[in-house]
Scaffold this motif. Structure first.
Motif, short mmCIF file in Angstrom:
data_model
loop_
_atom_site.label_atom_id
_atom_site.label_comp_id
_atom_site.label_asym_id
_atom_site.label_seq_id
_atom_site.Cartn_x
_atom_site.Cartn_y
_atom_site.Cartn_z
N ASP A 5 0.83 -1.21 0.00
CA ASP A 5 0.00 0.00 0.00
C ASP A 5 0.86 1.25 0.00
O ASP A 5 0.54 2.24 -0.64
N ARG A 8 2.24 1.71 -3.49
CA ARG A 8 1.16 2.14 -4.37
C ARG A 8 0.84 3.62 -4.17
O ARG A 8 0.66 4.38 -5.12
N SER A 9 0.80 4.06 -2.91
CA SER A 9 0.50 5.48 -2.65
C SER A 9 1.65 6.37 -3.12
O SER A 9 1.42 7.48 -3.60
N LYS A 12 1.27 6.69 -6.86
CA LYS A 12 0.17 7.60 -7.18
C LYS A 12 0.60 9.05 -6.99
O LYS A 12 0.27 9.92 -7.79
N ALA A 13 1.33 9.31 -5.91
CA ALA A 13 1.79 10.68 -5.65
C ALA A 13 2.77 11.13 -6.74
O ALA A 13 2.70 12.27 -7.21
N LEU A 15 2.91 10.01 -9.84
CA LEU A 15 2.14 10.21 -11.06
C LEU A 15 1.37 11.52 -11.02
O LEU A 15 1.34 12.26 -12.00
N GLN A 16 0.80 11.85 -9.88
CA GLN A 16 0.06 13.10 -9.74
C GLN A 16 0.97 14.31 -9.93
O GLN A 16 0.61 15.27 -10.60
#
Length: 99
Positions: A5, A8-9, A12-13, A15-16
């Motif tokens: 997790d 994954r976070s 995501k950060a 990518l953002q």
């Protein structure tokens, strides 16, 4: 929270952040408006010199090597091709930076 997790976070950060950066660049480019003919001529010159300089350097180095150490292979031709390839990659990089 386990490591999956967490990874994954983090992804995501990342990518953002990348999306935000590209969006900001795109919005800034749109606010500049249409580019002039001078920009096109400048870009044409940049691409030309980006290919010309490595090609000429390859030729000069090849001529020097052929003069110093004669062989049955032409270093001039090999370095000419390498110079053109490096120049094309260089021009591609500059164009990619502008788009």
């Amino acid at each position: 929270m386990n490591t999956q997790d967490s990874k994954r976070s983090n992804l995501k950060a990342d990518l953002q952040r990348e999306v935000d950066t590209k969006q900001t660049r795109k919005m800034a480019a749109r606010s500049e408006g249409e580019r002039s003919a001078w920009f096109g001529l400048g870009m044409f010159g940049l691409v030309g010199w980006s290919v010309t300089v490595p090609t000429l350097l390859g030729i000069m180095l090849g001529l020097w090597i052929d003069k110093q150490w004669p062989s049955r292979f032409s270093w001039t031709l090999m370095l000419l091709v390498m110079g053109v390839a490096v120049g094309c990659l260089n021009a591609w990089w500059w164009i990619k930076q502008e788009t």
